[in-house]
Design a protein around this motif. Structure first.
Motif: not given
Length: 561
Positions: A258-267
């Motif tokens: 699972x390669x993240x892209x940021x930001x994931x703050x709200x989810x």
């Protein structure tokens, strides 16, 4: 729950109509796409989603998991290439939701997702992290290309205020207090993850920085391989935006990526942790390993609350001059970490003597086995009359200080009998070209990138220069010594664990240029001194690598999980 295979990769979803997908996706593109949909399958368990996929340029980094992928509210999503439907095979969790989850639940409620999976063609360009539309940043880049050493030293002065962690113990994180009145998460609460089904696949969560070239990444990939060989499913998360050029490496075969892209703050609701709770309730997680992943560091307390007793370990390489870096992140949460793996005696001493980490939790295991193993290394002799080949091997990034090497070459412009190779690529590759051009040393420096094996450069080299602003203990140092090549270096990190005092220079940019130039000029005319330096470094390397290696230690630990 059944782990599917989609496009040859482990997946948590089924494709509704495979004909909707392009037939010519490369391995890298497939893994980015499957990884992105894995994330959204975990965030929308049991549901069917419509996924729109968009194209972009080399300046457009993949968008796989960040908050914009739920809404489509990004300029990245302008050129739609294809769409398809996918159904999550993750089992939904039945529970009462807390009010703090409202934003994340609203974000995830839609049935449409937006993804940008960059094509392999972007790998022909430098990573775009050094590119910015901000006019101030563009001016700063121009200044750096004209006066890079002044730029470095001005930046170092600005960072002085962050260096307290080098000598001062850091306070530990008080996780529970953050959810009490007055705490930063007072509006939320800690909701631990439910248990996974009895027959759930056994897995280990691994947090990486990104899928790019680097010494830390080489060890991280090796740990993924060891986890798989121990019979676990590696669940590999990254948290740094990147084109992820290494995501196709064979160590990731069979891993859930699972390669993240940021930001994931709200989810992600603090205390609820939607993604991690879905992973913990889907897989029988037997351990957690952190390799320079801040997103995962921030959630280790929650994992420890959800799975008491599950081993949590991290691996760190370097104490950053700016705020301590990842070792400091490790120290802040050390009460929930079972073992801190470090790669050098210097970092082990900092953990124990400065940061007061219990010594029984600190494991010093060098990165033996990741470099080319030569049974009987021999000194890199220099043929009579041949020039002294001086090499730089490393990422074109600020930490590695390629501008110091270029200025050293410029300072040695009057010395004959020298040949210079710069081997590496990265976000500063173009900026380094600008510096080379501004100093007029294009004809003196041969540039090489990752398409050429590092071993070829080391086989040609007679001396390796490590001009870094900061380091742990570089793999290139160990590799060079294995190839019979002595090393001179700035006195940073744990380099002195291998390199003797006489071959170390100050880390300040101007001082480093002057001292490195003097060392190179002296060694160019004194073969005996160059040989003696290599002999001393070879002895130090043998002593270091006589200890249990990181591979051996980690394989033993994982076997107990």
């Amino acid at each position: 729950m059944t782990l599917e295979t989609v496009l040859g990769e482990p997946a948590l979803f089924r494709i509704d109509d495979p004909s909707e997908l392009p037939a010519d996706l490369t391995l890298r593109e497939r893994r980015l796409l499957v990884g992105a949909v894995n994330f959204h399958a975990l965030m929308a368990p049991g549901r069917t989603l419509t996924l729109h996929c968009y194209g972009g340029s080399w300046e457009t980094l993949p968008r796989t998991t960040d908050d914009s992928t739920f809404t489509g509210m990004s300029r990245t999503f302008r050129k739609r290439l294809f769409s398809f439907g996918a159904t999550s095979v993750v089992l939904p969790e039945v529970r009462t939701h807390i009010p703090a989850e409202a934003i994340a639940r609203e974000l995830a409620a839609t049935s449409v997702r937006h993804l940008h999976i960059s094509s392999d063609s972007v790998l022909e360009f430098d990573p775009p992290r050094d590119v910015s539309p901000d006019p101030v940043r563009r001016v700063l880049r121009a200044i750096r290309s004209k006066t890079p050493l002044l730029y470095d030293e001005a930046r170092d002065l600005a960072l002085l205020r962050h260096r307290g962690s080098l000598t001062t113990p850091a306070p530990r994180r008080r996780y529970d207090a953050e959810f009490r009145p007055g705490g930063i998460h007072a509006e939320s609460e800690i909701v631990v993850a439910p248990q996974a089904p009895e027959a759930a696949p056994r897995a280990v969560i691994v947090g990486l920085h990104w899928f790019e070239l680097g010494g830390a990444e080489r060890w991280a990939f090796e740990s993924v391989r060891l986890i798989r060989e121990a019979g676990f499913l590696p669940i590999v998360l990254t948290n740094r935006d990147s084109h992820q050029p290494w995501i196709g490496r064979p160590e990731l075969d069979g891993a859930l990526v699972i390669p993240f892209s940021e930001p994931t703050s709200r989810s992600q609701t603090s205390g609820v942790e939607e993604l991690l709770r879905a992973l913990l309730s889907t897989f029988d997680v037997r351990g957690v390993v952190v390799h320079h992943n801040q997103w995962l560091y921030d959630r280790l307390h929650w994992i420890a609350r959800s799975r008491p007793g599950v081993p949590i370990m991290d691996s760190t390489h370097i104490v950053e001059y700016r705020g301590g870096g990842f070792p400091l992140s490790s120290v802040l949460v050390e009460e929930v970490i079972s073992a801190h793996h470090v790669i050098s005696p210097t970092l082990a001493r900092w953990m124990v003597e400065v940061q007061n980490v219990p010594p029984e939790k600190v494991v010093m295991a060098p990165l033996g086995g990741l470099t080319v193993q030569i049974d009987e290394p021999e000194f890199a002799e220099r043929a009579p009359g041949a020039p002294l080949t001086v090499a730089f091997v490393g990422r074109m990034a600020r930490q590695k200080a390629p501008e110091v090497f270029v200025n050293m070459v410029h300072r040695l412009r009057g010395v004959t009998g020298l040949r210079f190779i710069m081997h590496g690529d990265g976000e500063l590759a173009s900026a380094v070209g600008d510096i080379i051009a501004s100093l007029g040393v294009q004809d003196r420096i041969e540039r090489r990138d990752s398409h050429i094996p590092v071993t070829r450069t080391l086989e040609e080299a007679h001396l390796l220069v490590v001009p870094s602003h900061n380091e742990g203990l570089t793999l290139t140092t160990l590799e060079a010594v294995e190839h019979g090549v002595p090393v001179v270096s700035t006195d940073v990190g744990a380099q002195r664990d291998i390199i003797p005092e006489r071959a170390l220079v100050p880390r300040g940019a101007h001082a480093a240029v002057r001292a490195l130039a003097r060392l190179v000029a002296a060694l160019a005319v004194d073969e005996n001194a160059r040989r003696d330096l290599w002999i001393d470094e070879r002895d130090a390397e043998r002593t270091l690598l006589a200890r249990q290696t990181a591979n051996d230690w980690f394989a033993q630990e994982v076997s107990k999980w």
